[in-house]
Design a protein around this motif. Structure first.
Motif, PDB file in Angstrom:
ATOM      1  N   ASP A   1       0.859  -1.183   0.000  1.00 54.82           N
ATOM      2  CA  ASP A   1       0.000   0.000   0.000  1.00 54.82           C
ATOM      3  C   ASP A   1       0.897   1.236   0.000  1.00 54.82           C
ATOM      4  OD1 ASP A   1       0.880  -0.187   2.626  1.00 54.82           O
ATOM      5  OD2 ASP A   1      -1.093  -0.004   3.531  1.00 54.82           O
ATOM      6  N   LYS A   2       0.470   2.340   0.567  1.00 53.03           N
ATOM      7  CA  LYS A   2       1.252   3.573   0.520  1.00 53.03           C
ATOM      8  C   LYS A   2       2.605   3.408   1.217  1.00 53.03           C
ATOM      9  CE  LYS A   2      -2.533   6.910   0.151  1.00 53.03           C
ATOM     10  NZ  LYS A   2      -3.164   8.116   0.732  1.00 53.03           N
ATOM     11  N   LEU A   3       3.645   3.939   0.587  1.00 49.47           N
ATOM     12  CA  LEU A   3       4.992   3.867   1.160  1.00 49.47           C
ATOM     13  C   LEU A   3       5.179   4.992   2.174  1.00 49.47           C
ATOM     14  CD1 LEU A   3       7.062   3.059  -2.069  1.00 49.47           C
ATOM     15  CD2 LEU A   3       6.106   1.458  -0.388  1.00 49.47           C
ATOM     16  N   ASP A   4       4.378   4.925   3.210  1.00 46.56           N
ATOM     17  CA  ASP A   4       4.372   5.933   4.266  1.00 46.56           C
ATOM     18  C   ASP A   4       4.302   5.202   5.598  1.00 46.56           C
ATOM     19  OD1 ASP A   4       3.667   7.818   6.230  1.00 46.56           O
ATOM     20  OD2 ASP A   4       2.590   9.072   4.794  1.00 46.56           O
ATOM     21  N   PRO A   5       5.359   5.251   6.420  1.00 44.60           N
ATOM     22  CA  PRO A   5       5.355   4.501   7.679  1.00 44.60           C
ATOM     23  C   PRO A   5       4.210   4.864   8.617  1.00 44.60           C
ATOM     24  CG  PRO A   5       7.562   5.278   7.174  1.00 44.60           C
ATOM     25  CD  PRO A   5       6.637   5.945   6.201  1.00 44.60           C
ATOM     26  N   THR A   6       3.699   6.087   8.523  1.00 44.10           N
ATOM     27  CA  THR A   6       2.639   6.519   9.435  1.00 44.10           C
ATOM     28  C   THR A   6       1.284   5.943   9.071  1.00 44.10           C
ATOM     29  OG1 THR A   6       3.837   8.603   9.743  1.00 44.10           O
ATOM     30  CG2 THR A   6       1.574   8.538  10.528  1.00 44.10           C
ATOM     31  N   THR A   7       1.040   5.734   7.784  1.00 44.18           N
ATOM     32  CA  THR A   7      -0.313   5.381   7.341  1.00 44.18           C
ATOM     33  C   THR A   7      -0.431   3.986   6.755  1.00 44.18           C
ATOM     34  OG1 THR A   7       0.047   6.334   5.136  1.00 44.18           O
ATOM     35  CG2 THR A   7      -0.799   7.803   6.849  1.00 44.18           C
ATOM     36  N   SER A   8       0.668   3.291   6.501  1.00 38.52           N
ATOM     37  CA  SER A   8       0.580   2.002   5.820  1.00 38.52           C
ATOM     38  C   SER A   8       0.147   0.899   6.781  1.00 38.52           C
ATOM     39  CB  SER A   8       1.922   1.643   5.182  1.00 38.52           C
ATOM     40  OG  SER A   8       2.885   1.347   6.173  1.00 38.52           O
ATOM     41  N   SER A   9      -0.396  -0.190   6.188  1.00 42.39           N
ATOM     42  CA  SER A   9      -0.834  -1.314   7.008  1.00 42.39           C
ATOM     43  C   SER A   9      -0.467  -2.660   6.396  1.00 42.39           C
ATOM     44  CB  SER A   9      -2.353  -1.253   7.230  1.00 42.39           C
ATOM     45  OG  SER A   9      -3.046  -1.268   5.993  1.00 42.39           O
ATOM     46  N   SER A  10       0.285  -2.663   5.293  1.00 44.78           N
ATOM     47  CA  SER A  10       0.591  -3.895   4.578  1.00 44.78           C
ATOM     48  C   SER A  10       1.963  -4.441   4.965  1.00 44.78           C
ATOM     49  CB  SER A  10       0.555  -3.633   3.063  1.00 44.78           C
ATOM     50  OG  SER A  10       1.192  -4.664   2.347  1.00 44.78           O
TER      51      SER A  10
ATOM     52  N   GLY B   1      -6.344   2.040  15.755  1.00 43.47           N
ATOM     53  CA  GLY B   1      -6.137   2.262  14.325  1.00 43.47           C
ATOM     54  C   GLY B   1      -6.401   1.061  13.450  1.00 43.47           C
ATOM     55  N   ASN B   2      -6.351  -0.154  13.998  1.00 39.61           N
ATOM     56  CA  ASN B   2      -6.613  -1.366  13.215  1.00 39.61           C
ATOM     57  C   ASN B   2      -7.855  -2.106  13.707  1.00 39.61           C
ATOM     58  OD1 ASN B   2      -4.144  -0.632  12.186  1.00 39.61           O
ATOM     59  ND2 ASN B   2      -3.281  -2.676  12.202  1.00 39.61           N
TER      60      ASN B   2
ATOM     61  N   GLN C   1     -18.985   0.750  10.563  1.00 40.18           N
ATOM     62  CA  GLN C   1     -19.912   1.221   9.535  1.00 40.18           C
ATOM     63  C   GLN C   1     -19.365   2.426   8.781  1.00 40.18           C
ATOM     64  OE1 GLN C   1     -24.403   2.033   9.384  1.00 40.18           O
ATOM     65  NE2 GLN C   1     -24.204   0.581  11.061  1.00 40.18           N
ATOM     66  N   ASP C   2     -18.553   3.246   9.435  1.00 39.68           N
ATOM     67  CA  ASP C   2     -18.091   4.502   8.840  1.00 39.68           C
ATOM     68  C   ASP C   2     -16.589   4.529   8.600  1.00 39.68           C
ATOM     69  OD1 ASP C   2     -20.701   5.623   8.914  1.00 39.68           O
ATOM     70  OD2 ASP C   2     -20.433   5.998  11.060  1.00 39.68           O
ATOM     71  N   GLY C   3     -15.932   3.384   8.694  1.00 37.49           N
ATOM     72  CA  GLY C   3     -14.497   3.334   8.479  1.00 37.49           C
ATOM     73  C   GLY C   3     -13.741   3.126   9.771  1.00 37.49           C
ATOM     74  N   VAL C   4     -12.584   2.479   9.672  1.00 38.43           N
ATOM     75  CA  VAL C   4     -11.793   2.164  10.854  1.00 38.43           C
ATOM     76  C   VAL C   4     -11.406   3.440  11.590  1.00 38.43           C
ATOM     77  CG1 VAL C   4      -9.591   2.160   9.607  1.00 38.43           C
ATOM     78  CG2 VAL C   4      -9.824   0.802  11.681  1.00 38.43           C
ATOM     79  N   GLY C   5     -11.475   3.382  12.914  1.00 43.31           N
ATOM     80  CA  GLY C   5     -11.145   4.539  13.740  1.00 43.31           C
ATOM     81  C   GLY C   5     -12.334   5.418  14.070  1.00 43.31           C
TER      82      GLY C   5
ATOM     83  N   ILE D   1       1.256  10.552  16.124  1.00 39.02           N
ATOM     84  CA  ILE D   1       0.201  10.834  17.104  1.00 39.02           C
ATOM     85  C   ILE D   1      -0.891  11.708  16.513  1.00 39.02           C
ATOM     86  CG2 ILE D   1      -0.289  11.997  19.300  1.00 39.02           C
ATOM     87  CD1 ILE D   1       2.631  11.293  20.100  1.00 39.02           C
ATOM     88  N   ASN D   2      -0.514  12.707  15.705  1.00 39.03           N
ATOM     89  CA  ASN D   2      -1.449  13.772  15.333  1.00 39.03           C
ATOM     90  C   ASN D   2      -2.062  13.648  13.942  1.00 39.03           C
ATOM     91  OD1 ASN D   2      -0.976  15.124  17.812  1.00 39.03           O
ATOM     92  ND2 ASN D   2       0.905  16.010  16.990  1.00 39.03           N
ATOM     93  N   LEU D   3      -1.405  12.954  13.012  1.00 39.11           N
ATOM     94  CA  LEU D   3      -1.948  12.862  11.657  1.00 39.11           C
ATOM     95  C   LEU D   3      -3.271  12.110  11.685  1.00 39.11           C
ATOM     96  CD1 LEU D   3      -1.275  13.525   8.650  1.00 39.11           C
ATOM     97  CD2 LEU D   3      -0.372  11.177   8.488  1.00 39.11           C
ATOM     98  N   LYS D   4      -4.290  12.680  11.065  1.00 41.85           N
ATOM     99  CA  LYS D   4      -5.635  12.104  11.123  1.00 41.85           C
ATOM    100  C   LYS D   4      -5.670  10.682  10.582  1.00 41.85           C
ATOM    101  CE  LYS D   4     -10.438  13.093   9.869  1.00 41.85           C
ATOM    102  NZ  LYS D   4     -11.360  14.022   9.161  1.00 41.85           N
ATOM    103  N   SER D   5      -4.908  10.428   9.522  1.00 36.44           N
ATOM    104  CA  SER D   5      -4.917   9.107   8.883  1.00 36.44           C
ATOM    105  C   SER D   5      -3.877   8.150   9.469  1.00 36.44           C
ATOM    106  CB  SER D   5      -4.673   9.255   7.379  1.00 36.44           C
ATOM    107  OG  SER D   5      -3.460   9.953   7.123  1.00 36.44           O
ATOM    108  N   SER D   6      -3.277   8.509  10.608  1.00 39.41           N
ATOM    109  CA  SER D   6      -2.213   7.690  11.196  1.00 39.41           C
ATOM    110  C   SER D   6      -2.723   6.333  11.664  1.00 39.41           C
ATOM    111  CB  SER D   6      -1.581   8.426  12.384  1.00 39.41           C
ATOM    112  OG  SER D   6      -0.667   7.578  13.060  1.00 39.41           O
TER     113      SER D   6
END
Length: 541
Positions: A62-71, A458-459, A299-303, A141-146
């Protein structure tokens, strides 16, 4: 006697139907005794400097971003170019990487000091220091999509100097160091973050032996040697190209033909034949698991706050327990995977120092009991339900065997295959009834459990919000005594066997193939294939 209870602490009106008394459980069988082979060493080999190593990657990251990735597959790529404060070694011990020593704890565990390297630079030429660490941790800690917020714990303040970072906590948080040995500890260039923001994944910049070159979606990702890396003299390759090959047969064919030199996630259908043909293999038991997650309140997305899903499986735990009872894990696992994988009933590997008999208990296989529970729940038989799965061959083979096995227990299971990144997206959005996915595992049990089941984590793809679980997770994370933590994780498994947001299925062995032209490859129990010090070597034959 059955009794309906509304669980304390359920968010946004989500109710779980619980059973009183003890949940029938059976002990799991001992895992097969297969020796781990975690490395192919460079010792005694004649290294050929340079070259482009090609690795067959079994799924698209998935995204190559350590803060937001889950793969997991993102971790394969990121480990070559985004080093962490800590790493794990072949024994599963935490060792410093960008930190220079293990954290120093003070104030009863509520303050942690981490000394960091002063000789490192990011791939963009800017200095790595304590301030950069602070920037990354605060983004987590602060990024909404973290995806990292729940992993980092109850941090109240972060202060930094050039050679250290000090983290203050509201209360002690035992899993913190282990979290920094994974994506939460991958330190990103503050300049790149400022320039790119949430687009960081399009051109990630970190400290590492390699740096990002390009990504061709669904095809490949290339990284090249970074001359600014502090240990560049021990980097032997010019570049690594990760080639996406989701078909297990194609990966096996490419490693046979030496069109790739490394291939991850070799199928148990292929591993015996490859070994007989002289292909090198690394294998190690997994810290993770494969399982089926039930959408209870996502129902509205994780988190997002949990909201009750209007389905029998989501609303009535008797239906979830019937599903768990319908599954004969040992029979399925052995039949589908030729004895290479082991059945699992919890997030806790049997070899973990935090394991206990309570943590290894399993809802018993009882198809007649399952059918009885469905009837008690007022479900019309057969009960129709859809499960979304990866389109990988082994996953489909297991899903189809599961479909056939649970039919006699009253379930009519529809299997819907999806491309892996689309499956991850459906999981995030809550667009599923049942979803069959895995977790590669971490050395601290908190990261295999709390981040999936604690309210708002987050998961928390199941959308579960259970007051008793939240309390147990908080207690386990704040304990500094490992024996007390072990007892608490046993209680967590017992509670999960009551709530059943996830039905655990099996634990993989991480099977990696390599050709004899390369060495310096490592695979540890977290499932990540390490190529940072890999090299082409002379053939001594």
């Amino acid at each position: 006697m059955l009794k309906r209870l509304i669980t304390a602490g359920m968010g946004a009106g989500v109710a779980l139907v619980m059973l009183t008394g003890c949940v029938p459980v059976q002990p799991m069988q001992d895992p097969p005794n297969r020796p781990d082979t975690t490395s192919v060493s460079l010792d005694g080999k004649r290294i050929k400097e340079g070259g482009d190593l090609k690795m067959a990657l079994s799924s698209e990251p998935d995204k190559l971003d350590p803060t937001t990735s889950s793969s997991l597959y993102t971790r394969y790529v990121m480990q070559t170019m985004c080093q962490k404060l800590y790493d794990i070694d072949a024994q599963g011990e935490i060792v410093p990487q960008l930190a220079t020593a293990l954290p120093k704890s003070e104030a009863g565990g509520k303050r942690v000091t981490i000394p960091v390297r002063t000789d490192a630079k990011f791939a963009d030429g800017t200095a790595f220091n304590g301030e950069a660490v602070k920037t990354t941790l605060e983004r987590g800690i602060n990024l909404k999509s973290s995806k990292r917020k729940s992993e980092l714990g109850p941090i109240t303040k972060i202060t930094a100097s050039s050679d250290a970072v000090v983290i203050d906590f509201e209360k002690p948080y035992a899993p913190f160091t282990a979290a920094l040995a994974d994506r939460a500890g991958m330190i990103m260039s503050p300049k790149a973050l400022a320039d790119q923001g949430e687009d960081f994944s399009n051109n990630p910049v970190c400290v590492g032996p390699f740096k990002f070159v390009e990504r061709i979606p669904q095809t490949s990702i290339k990284v090249e040697r970074d001359p600014l890396y502090y240990d560049a003299q021990n980097v032997h390759l010019d570049s690594v190209t990760y080639q996406i090959m989701t078909d297990a047969n194609i990966r096996a064919a490419n490693i046979r033909s030496q069109d790739v030199q490394v291939a991850d996630t070799i199928s148990p259908q292929d591993i015996d034949a490859l070994q007989k043909e002289g292909i090198g293999t690394l294998q190690v038991g997994s810290l993770g698991y494969q399982g089926v997650t039930v959408n209870i309140g996502n129902q509205d997305g994780v988190g997002q706050p949990a909201e009750q899903i209007d389905s029998p499986m989501a609303k009535d735990v008797r239906v979830r327990r019937a599903f768990a009872k319908a599954i004969d894990r040992p029979a399925l696992t052995n039949a589908v995977f030729n004895g290479w994988y082991e059945p699992a009933c919890s997030f806790m590997p049997a070899k973990s120092p935090f394991s206990s008999p309570a943590a290894q208990q399993c809802v018993e296989h009882d198809p007649e009991g399952a059918k009885k529970l469905l009837k008690e729940a007022g479900v019309s038989l057969p009960m129709k339900i859809e499960i979304k799965v990866s389109n990988a061959q082994d996953t489909l083979r297991y899903a189809q065997a599961l479909q056939a096995q649970i039919k006699d227990a009253g379930f009519d299971l529809k299997v819907t295959p999806m491309e892996y990144t689309a499956l991850l997206d459906a999981q995030d959005k809550g667009d599923f009834d049942l979803i069959y996915l895995g977790w590669s595992g971490r050395i601290d049990p908190n990261d295999n459990s709390a981040k999936f089941f604690q309210t708002g984590a987050g998961n928390n793809y199941a959308g579960v919000s259970d007051g008793k679980l939240d309390e147990l997770f908080d207690r386990a994370a704040s304990l500094v005594d490992d024996k007390q933590r072990s007892v608490t994780y046993g209680q967590i498994v017992e509670r999960l066997n009551e709530v059943l947001p996830t039905v655990y299925l099996y634990r993989q062995r991480n099977l990696t193939a390599y050709t004899n032209e390369v060495s310096g490859i490592d695979v540890y129990a977290d499932g990540v294939v390490h190529l940072s010090n890999a090299a082409f070597v002379e053939d001594d034959a």
